[in-house]
Scaffold this motif. Structure first.
Motif, mmCIF file in Angstrom:
data_model
loop_
_atom_site.group_PDB
_atom_site.id
_atom_site.type_symbol
_atom_site.label_atom_id
_atom_site.label_comp_id
_atom_site.label_asym_id
_atom_site.label_seq_id
_atom_site.Cartn_x
_atom_site.Cartn_y
_atom_site.Cartn_z
ATOM 1 N N VAL A 325 0.834 -1.205 0.000
ATOM 2 C CA VAL A 325 0.000 0.000 0.000
ATOM 3 C C VAL A 325 0.864 1.248 0.000
ATOM 4 N N TYR A 326 1.953 1.222 0.771
ATOM 5 C CA TYR A 326 2.816 2.404 0.881
ATOM 6 C C TYR A 326 4.073 2.283 0.018
ATOM 7 N N LYS A 327 3.969 1.409 -1.001
ATOM 8 C CA LYS A 327 4.904 1.358 -2.130
ATOM 9 C C LYS A 327 6.331 0.955 -1.744
ATOM 10 N N LEU A 328 6.428 0.018 -0.799
ATOM 11 C CA LEU A 328 7.711 -0.595 -0.471
ATOM 12 C C LEU A 328 7.820 -1.900 -1.259
ATOM 13 N N ASN A 329 9.003 -2.182 -1.809
ATOM 14 C CA ASN A 329 9.078 -3.257 -2.804
ATOM 15 C C ASN A 329 10.024 -4.400 -2.488
#
Length: 836
Positions: A325-329
């Motif tokens: 959701v918070y764009k950590l990959n």
């Protein structure tokens, strides 16, 4: 004292042990330490004998040998495991009575995680079996030390936060590169039509369909609907970039690849009002926006340690969901350590058969000893547990669907006690079967090695012997099994992390294998050279399989001397090998503040995992009721948010004790060069789990700090980071900090309270100050509700809501609550000024 031949009649479950502080300013040998004690209460009908037993426990701190009340001896067993043995001065504890054992710790007590953990009893007559006691209590303590964060300190910190109306907040986080609200709105309904004009994006469309079904409780896609979401291809938007347009009747997301369209959909989900997530709505109004976005850093990671204390598959999936959701990959998965091995490998079943279990053992032959309070048997899910191959494949598939790469960490050569003991078990089994060759194939220690060492965590047998050929057989086999598991899951495996941290002095010096290796390998002149020999071979093993090597910072360093003093410099042998290093050590005042910049300037791909700003497991602040370690820093969400990757010296304001930093420590330190900047590949938040035993505590330590990590890793460099005027920079920072806190309090925390069945994020303690005979209160996250009581009881979700200062009569207490009615730590209405 002679061992008893029969077990005493007392049931250990009738014992209660209380840990408490007696004197936190105790002076011993001219040093300030802490005098603490254990109170053993007997609630049974039989006496606890004067002898014939031991109490085992775990503790992170160290003790002064023999500095007890004189009635018992405390001894270290190994690692964090200790034992208490009563002596001739100990008196039997009769039913209904209690006994006390005082002892001195080598440091003062700061918070409740300084207490001992997991005490259990062992009878001398049955030394191989441990018994759980009935109750263990850590007695609350009101400390009085320099830097104490009191409710008054919190109030003064919070009062600079500007309350911003929700409608004026940017409604996507992490903050996009470009964001404009255009007026109007899109009505999202269960029958919305999701269209893909690019065949490759159908998987992302299906994932969003599934989300809509969860959101509304139903999905009635209607191709005739006037409301349409279109996923389209557009060249030139980069690896993870996207464009998002919302207007009445139409939403368009354009991207150059699947990751980009996925992140566009995540931003669309964030635009959905949090109230819609709380219960299945009939529809949700999404504001009209034009967004163009792309990440600042391509590597945005969370390191999760499940070796020290295990977390379930379901908890890992919950973490992955909010990371996406918070764009950590990237999930850096710390699967192995001294205290546990947590992934099933088909070729080496002993790794989990032995090293995934913790209990009372004197020899670690069949399972590992109690650690971090896991107790005497396998019933504690934090101490005993592992992921089956099927579990791990499920985790990999779940992560891959969310464009998250899972990087496994297999600790080597240090932090490897779990693997060493497992392979010793395998050796003993095959030797007993007459298979000497098979027994020795994966052995990780040399028989007859008399090397004397202690690791940072006090282990004396946790380092692989890297001079043994069998060590490399083991690594080859582990790597091979991991490759097969990832292939079966259809998940990428670009990198394997092989640890490399905290190998203590003294290892290998008396190893027969090392002494033999020196004779045949002239490049190995001392034990220091074994480091390069080992990682050179590990790197070769991975290169053959087209996998990159990653490790902690020590992997990239070479020991040398400067002016006759031991020093470490970037190792030129590995600089051009494409290795990636995670750099944690920038403890302010520790002397290595610039280590990350040295390595980046020296050509290493560097991930900033700085303990001063990015460690989830550090205590939020200096208060007894805040869990976590604090050896590196006290680390609230502000430290994540305020981190400046390219110049973290700039706003370093307090040292590891929470006191104003002496800026002279930065004199002579390397700054990051323009070339070095190209080698900073990203940021990583790290959760080490020595103090994290439950899913609830994991959520508490990670959230909402993870949102700040996502902001700093994805969003562009804020203007306040480069403003040269300190006063202007401070004003600019406070404005943006206030916006961020308002977004958290009014949008994101109400969202994640319900999203994905809810997260148990940390709710901050209110700030409280006494003014003109009344208590004023505030809270770090605008929008949160503060409730209070005046009769000394803890406020509940039904207590009066604080709206104006409260008369300072009676025992007034304040507490903040989230939208679900969960309360945080309680603030007493007392004028606790900080100790200066």
């Amino acid at each position: 004292m002679a061992a008893h031949t029969a077990l005493p009649r007392l049931d250990p479950k009738q014992l209660s042990v209380t840990w408490q502080v007696v004197n936190n300013e105790y002076v011993y040998e001219n040093k300030q330490m802490a005098l603490t004690e254990l109170v053993i209460a007997n609630k049974g009908t039989d006496a606890l004998p004067a002898g014939g037993w031991k109490i085992y426990f775990n503790a992170a701190g160290d003790f002064v040998p023999d500095a007890t009340s004189g009635n018992a001896t405390i001894e270290q067993v190994n690692g964090d495991l200790y034992s208490i043995t009563p002596n001739a001065n100990f008196k039997a504890i009769q039913p209904g009575e209690s006994g006390r054992i005082e002892y001195i710790t080598k440091a003062t007590v700061v918070n409740f995680t300084d207490a001992i953990e997991g005490p259990y009893l062992v009878w001398d007559a049955e030394p191989a079996k441990g018994y759980s006691i009935g109750n263990f209590v850590v007695k609350p303590f009101t400390p009085n030390y320099i830097g104490l964060v009191t409710p008054e300190v919190l109030y003064n910190q919070n009062k600079t936060i500007i309350d911003i109306p929700a409608e004026k907040l940017t409604k996507i986080i992490p903050t996009p590169v470009s964001y404009t609200e255009t007026g109007g709105s899109f009505r999202l309904q269960p029958d919305v039509n999701v269209v893909t004009t690019h065949e490759a994006y159908k998987k992302e469309a299906a994932g969003f369909d599934a989300y809509l079904k969860k959101l509304f409780g139903k999905r009635t896609a209607n191709k005739a609907s006037n409301n349409t979401i279109t996923l389209s291809y557009k060249a030139g938007l980069g690896q993870e970039g996207y464009e998002l347009t919302v207007k009445p009747g139409a939403i368009t997301i354009a991207a150059s690849n699947n990751a980009g369209v996925y992140y566009g959909l995540q931003s669309l989900k964030i635009l959905i009002p949090p109230s819609a997530v709380a219960s299945a709505p009939a529809y949700a109004e999404i504001p009209g926006v034009n967004v163009a976005d792309a990440p600042r850093f391509g590597y945005r990671a969370v390191m999760l340690d499940v070796a020290r204390n295990f977390q379930s598959k379901q908890q890992v999936l919950k973490l992955l969901e909010l990371m996406s959701v918070y764009k950590l990959n990237t999930l850096h998965f710390h699967l192995t350590d001294d205290e546990g091995w947590r992934i099933e490998l088909p070729s080496l079943p002993e790794l989990t058969n032995v090293a995934s279990k913790r209990g009372h053992t004197l020899d670690s032959k069949n399972f590992l000893p109690a650690g971090h309070g896991s107790g005497p048997d396998f019933s504690n899910p934090a101490g005993t547990g592992h992921y089956s191959k099927a579990d791990y494949i499920e985790i990999l598939k779940y992560a891959t669907e969310r464009h998250i790469t899972v990087m496994p960490e297999i600790e080597a050569p240090g932090h490897a006690r779990g693997a060493i003991k497992a392979m010793a078990n395998r050796y003993a089994r095959l030797m007993a079967a007459g298979d000497k060759v098979g027994a020795e194939r994966y052995l990780l220690y040399s028989a007859g090695d008399k090397s004397d060492y202690r690791s940072v965590q006090y282990w004396n047998d946790n380092v692989m012997d890297v001079a043994l050929p069998s060590t490399y057989n083991y690594i080859e086999t582990v790597v091979g099994d991991l490759i097969n598991i990832y292939k079966e899951a259809g998940a990428p495996l670009p990198t394997i992390h092989f640890g490399g941290d905290e190998v203590p002095a003294g290892v290998w010096e008396k190893s027969p294998a090392y002494l033999a290796l020196k004779k045949t390998h002239p490049e190995v002149k001392n034990t220091g050279d074994l480091w390069y020999y080992f990682y050179g071979r590990v790197n070769d093993i991975l290169k053959k399989r087209n996998i990159k090597l990653a490790g902690w910072e020590e992997m990239a360093l070479r020991k040398t001397k400067i002016d006759g003093q031991d020093a470490y410099v970037p190792n030129p042998q590995f600089a051009n090998e494409g290795m990636r290093v995670d750099v944690w050590n920038n403890v302010l005042g520790g002397g290595q503040e610039d280590l990350a910049y040295k390595l980046a300037n020296g050509g290493f791909q560097t991930v900033l995992t700085c303990v001063t700003n990015l460690y989830f497991d550090m205590a939020n602040n200096k208060s007894f009721d805040e869990p976590g370690y604090y050896w590196g820093a006290f680390l609230g969400i502000d430290k994540f948010y305020s981190f400046i990757p390219y110049d973290y010296f700039k706003n370093a304001d307090v040292d590891k004790n929470g006191l104003p930093v002496n800026r002279n420590i930065f004199i002579g330190k390397q700054r990051l060069t323009d070339y070095g900047k190209t080698n900073i590949v990203g940021l990583q938040g790290a959760l080490w789990t020595e103090t994290v035993k439950t899913p609830e505590r994991m959520d508490y330590m990670i959230f909402p700090k993870l949102i700040a990590l996502g902001e700093r890793a994805w969003a562009q460099d804020p203007a306040w980071t480069t403003e040269k005027d300190p006063a202007k920079a401070a004003a600019m920072y406070n404005e943006e900090w206030s916006k961020f806190l308002n977004v958290l309090g009014k949008r994101e925390l109400p969202r994640i309270a319900y999203y994905n069945n809810g997260y148990n994020f940390r709710i901050p303690k209110p700030g409280v100050i006494l003014q003109d005979g009344k208590y004023a209160a505030n809270v770090q996250f605008p929008g949160m509700v503060i409730r209070y009581t005046t009769d000394g009881t803890e406020p509940t979700a039904s207590s009066p809501v604080y709206s104006s200062p409260v008369s300072a009569t009676g025992a007034v207490k304040f507490r903040a609550f989230d939208v679900k009615g969960r309360g945080g730590n309680v603030a007493d209405g007392v004028n606790n000024a900080p100790v200066m």
